[in-house]
Each structure stands twice: as structure tokens, then as C-alpha cells.
Write an enzyme that holds these catalytic residues in place. Structure first.
Site: not given
Ligand code: NAD
Length: 471
Positions: A218, A252
Site C-alpha cells: 500500500e 496517502c
Molecule cells: P516509509 O516507507 O518511510 O516507512 C514505512 C515503514 O517501513 C515504517 O515502519 C519504517 O520503519 C519501515 N522502513 C523504513 N525503511 C525501511 C527499510 N529500508 N526496510 C524495511 N522497512 C523500512 O513511509 P512513511 O514515511 O512512514 O509513510 C509515508 C508514506 O506512506 C507516503 O508515501 C504515503 O503515501 C504512504 N502511505 C500509503 C498508504 C496507503 O494505504 N496506500 C497509507 C499511508 C501512507
């Protein structure tokens, strides 16, 4: 479970405990599943106030109304929906037979997968951890949750509450930074749901591929709002402002930019500014205006605005009285910024809204089509042929027509992205199916028709082959 610094081996041990417990109960009863769902509801009900408070603390400030309306209320709605439909979802789903197989009965049984990993971003920490959990548990699975390290107190409270309401073989929450996230994504789950950025989603999918773990991703993206010529601008402006300013744009599915007829740019700028001022009319109302989370995200938005200013883009800052300290950014409109600036190339994820003029509706559709497939699309028109034209000529995860954000709150609609905005959808029945194995079962009743086609082949087999090869 406070597990900051947990290494791969320790995580594997936690997964092994859950898997062992699952092996002992591979098809939980309706009552067991409902009991697990009820415990999520109880956790939320008992701790609503402290959850709102801790999220606000981690954000720097987050409106309690937003946490309640956008996280807790949809979770309760999803629990009610899932609870009331679960019996039907769990039933064998009868399937048709062709004429030569009338002696069989066919059905699909939705079978629990085992242990599902849930990786959560920071922007809706409750909804995106517990929302998938509802469907994961409804489908009869166990779950391990990895929340974002950007909200440490929220993660700690959730870990504590999950420990109180579930035993660790049912659900466990693993705190920790990116290194724990990386180790988590390498675990051999039966399914891995990742919600977050497209760039991290790629890494997670790569890690999961090594185990052939199926993923639901997602992700994010730039969700457009198209205002067609017939639609009243004031009404569109109100809904777009709502979708954009909730959670200070850190949603998002927030409208990322607006496409409007060239001759109406000034009018919509005026209307959007008026709505933003109307939402936050006094300093007291600022209690409802959320902060941008994290120094890095704040600095990135300011850098994007600086770039636009340096490149001569007209910028309209709405003069609401935002908190002077902390990481608040006022609602800001960018008029026709260039396609290659940071704020038009990347998902904005803040209270900044570019206005892109178009000459014809076809141009607006072409603009959307020329960009990566977004998570959401907003269409403002009462003209059915315009609705159809836009729907048929664009691809996006979901759509709301004549409103914003609403599709995410519909329990009976699948929610998910397409292409770079995501893989696979969940919510409601689609979530139950997503976290299940759809096992097709064919049962011979009295006579097995395959007997007619067994060697040595004779006249019946020849006739049967001819019949079955008909066009
Ligand atoms: P992110 O991708 O930075 O982090 C998401 C998760 O991944 C966190 O738990 C983080 O700890 C983990 N993570 C970070 N780096 C990692 C790695 N290298 N390997 C494994 N795990 C890792 O996202 P964010 O900044 O927390 O959230 C914002 C993003 O999420 C935006 O792009 C937003 O559009 C998207 N989002 C999508 C939805 C949806 O339902 N489609 C909902 C909310 C947010």
C-alpha cells in the site's frame, strides 16, 4: 513488545512461536475470531483518550478530532462490518461445474494463511496497524506488527496495549528503527502487508521475494483532483481543502494537485483560500491544525517551496494564524509550477497544493495519464459523460466522485493502489480474501467421470474427447 535492536534471530524466534501456535489451531472458529476482533474494539474503547494524546505528542501536535474521526471511528466501523459479515465470509463458496462434471460438487474454502507481517507508516499509526489487523485476524491468522520508528511513544503504548489484550502467539508488536524494519521484511511470513513509501516498498518486496512471501504493498503517489467545467468551484474547493488539510496533508490519498480550467485559476485560488481560512478561523481553532511530522519532512517541504519561489512560481500562502513554534506549515497554493520541480515530481505529503490549469478536459485526462498511476483520483463533475470519459481513460487505485477521501471509509469497497501506488487491495471482504488462501475443492459425489477417460482408450474415451473438445 519493546524490542528495539532485536536482531533477525530473535525475530525468527517470535515468528516460530506464532507459527507453532497457528499449527495447533489452523482453522479458528467463528467465535475465536470474533473474540479477537472484540478485543481490538475493547482496546480502542478503553484507551481512546490516551491513544489520541500520545499520537498528538509524537506528531508535535495532532488534532484529537482527526485521530478520532480518521483513525478510531473507521476502525470501529470496520470492526462492526467485519463482525457482522464474518460468518458468511467463512462459509464454503459454492462454484459451478461444467456439464461433463455434474457428478462433482465444487467450492472454495477461504483458509487462514498462517502468520502475517504488517508494516506500518507513521501518518495514521492506529488505522494502518489495527485496520489490517482486523482483516488478518478475521481471516484466522496470527500477526506481527512493525510500527514506524518516527512515533516512538505511540509505538510503545501500542506495544503495551497489544501485550495486554493479546497473547504474543496471537499478535505481537515489534518496535525498532529501520534496521529492525529491514530484518522484519526478511522474515518468512505467510503474507506481508507493507504500507509506506514507494521507495521502501521496493526494498520490502525484494526482501520478501527471497522467501517467496506474497506481498500487499500500500504505497503513495500524487493523487490528482480534476474539476470539470460544469462543477461549482466553491463546492469543489471545500471538499479539496478538507481532503488536503486533514492531518496537514500527510494522508496517502490527499489530493496532491488540482487540475482546473485555465480561466478559473484565480477563482479557485480565491475559493480554496476562503475555505482554508473558514476551517481555522481563530487562533483557538488551530488546535485542529496538525503539524508536519519529522524535521526531514518539514525541511523537504520548505526546500520545495524555496525552489518554486526561486523559479518564479506564484505562491499564495493562506494567512491563517498557525502555531509559531514547531513544524507547522500554513496552507499554501502554487500556481502552475513546472512539471520538473520537486513538489510536482514527488508526492507532496504536506499542506501545499499546486493548481495546474488545463484548456480542455481531454488535456486534463492526458496530464493524469502521462504520470505514474496514482493511489486516488478525485473527479468533480455532475456530467455523466464527463465522469465516464475520465473513469475510462485513467487508471488509479480508487476514485471519489464529487468529494475527497470518502472511498477509504467505505467498508464494502476494496482499497489499494495500482502500479507504483501499490499491489493488491484490502478492506472488508477483499481484506478477508487477501489474507486467506482461496482453496478450490472438487469433490466426487457418486460417480467419478474421469473413469470414462482412463486407458486403455476405447470408443467412450474417443466420444468423450470429441465432446469435451467442442467449440
Ligand atoms: P516509509 O516507507 O518511510 O516507512 C514505512 C515503514 O517501513 C515504517 O515502519 C519504517 O520503519 C519501515 N522502513 C523504513 N525503511 C525501511 C527499510 N529500508 N526496510 C524495511 N522497512 C523500512 O513511509 P512513511 O514515511 O512512514 O509513510 C509515508 C508514506 O506512506 C507516503 O508515501 C504515503 O503515501 C504512504 N502511505 C500509503 C498508504 C496507503 O494505504 N496506500 C497509507 C499511508 C501512507
Amino acid at each position: 513488545m519493546n524490542a528495539s535492536g532485536l536482531n533477525q534471530t530473535q525475530l525468527q524466534v517470535m515468528l516460530a512461536h506464532q507459527r507453532r501456535a497457528f499449527e495447533g489451531e489452523p482453522f479458528p472458529s467463528l467465535a475465536t475470531r470474533r473474540d479477537r476482533l472484540d478485543r481490538i474494539g475493547k482496546l480502542l474503547k478503553d484507551h481512546q483518550e490516551s491513544l489520541c494524546a500520545v499520537v498528538s505528542k509524537d506528531f508535535g501536535h495532532r488534532s484529537h478530532h482527526e485521530t478520532t474521526l480518521l483513525e478510531i471511528a473507521p476502525l470501529m466501523g470496520s470492526l462492526r462490518h467485519t463482525r457482522s459479515h464474518l460468518r458468511r465470509w467463512m462459509r464454503p463458496d459454492r462454484r459451478a461445474r461444467s456439464i461433463e462434471f455434474l457428478q462433482l460438487s465444487n467450492w472454495v474454502q477461504y483458509q487462514p494463511l498462517g502468520v502475517v507481517g504488517i508494516m506500518v507508516p507513521w501518518n495514521y499509526p492506529l488505522l494502518l496497524a489495527l485496520g489490517p489487523l482486523i482483516e488478518v485476524l478475521a481471516a484466522g491468522n496470527r500477526a506481527m506488527i512493525k510500527p514506524s520508528e518516527l512515533l516512538p511513544e505511540t509505538s510503545a503504548l501500542l506495544a503495551k496495549l497489544i501485550g495486554e489484550y493479546f497473547n504474543p502467539e496471537e499478535v505481537t508488536l515489534v518496535e525498532g528503527g529501520v534496521e529492525v524494519g529491514t530484518a522484519f521484511s526478511r522474515l518468512c511470513f505467510d503474507h506481508l502487508l507493507f504500507t509506506g513509501s514507494t521507495s521502501v516498498g521496493r526494498k520490502v518486496m525484494e526482501a520478501a521475494a527471497a522467501n517467496l512471501t506474497p506481498v500487499t504493498l500500500e504505497l503513495g503517489g500524487k493523487s490528482p483532483a480534476i474539476v470539470a467545467p460544469d462543477y461549482p468551484l466553491a463546492a469543489a474547493a471545500r471538499d479539496i481543502t478538507f481532503g488536503k488539510l486533514m492531518n496537514a496533508g500527510q494522508t496517502c490519498i490527499a489530493p496532491d494537485y488540482v487540475l482546473v480550467e485555465r480561466s478559473k485559476v484565480d477563482t479557485i485560488v480565491e475559493a480554496l483560500s476562503k475555505e482554508a481560512r473558514g476551517f481555522y478561523p481563530t487562533s483557538a481553532a488551530l488546535e485542529h491544525y496538525s503539524c508536519v511530522v519529522g524535521e526531514r519532512a518539514h525541511a523537504r517541504l520548505l526546500q520545495g517551496l524555496r525552489e518554486c519561489r526561486d523559479r518564479g512560481v506564484k505562491i499564495v500562502t493562506v494567512d491563517i494564524d498557525i502555531p509559531k513554534s514547531g513544524r507547522s506549515i500554513p496552507p499554501t497554493l502554487l500556481i502552475d509550477p513546472p512539471a520538473d520541480c520537486l513538489l510536482m515530481e514527488e508526492e507532496i505529503f504536506g499542506p501545499i497544493l499546486p493548481i495546474i490549469p488545463y484548456d480542455t478536459l481531454d488535456d486534463a485526462v492526458a496530464f493524469v495519464r502521462s504520470r505514474p498511476r496514482p493511489l486516488a483520483l478525485y473527479i468533480f463533475t455532475r456530467d455523466r459523460s464527463a465522469q465516464r470519459k475520465i473513469l475510462e481513460n485513467t487508471i488509479s487505485g480508487n476514485v471519489t466522485i464529487n468529494g475527497t477521501l470518502l472511498h477509504i471509509a467505505q467498508n464494502d469497497l476494496p482499497f489499494g493502489g495500482v502500479g507504483p501506488s501499490g499491489i493488491g487491495a484490502y478492506h472488508g471482504h477483499e481484506g478477508f480474501v487477501r489474507f486467506s488462501h482461496a482453496r478450490g475443492i472438487a469433490k466426487v459425489r457418486i460417480f467419478n467421470p474421469a473413469r470414462l477417460a482412463m486407458p486403455p482408450y476405447g470408443r467412450i474415451a474417443t466420444l468423450l474427447a470429441r465432446f469435451m473438445s467442442r467449440t
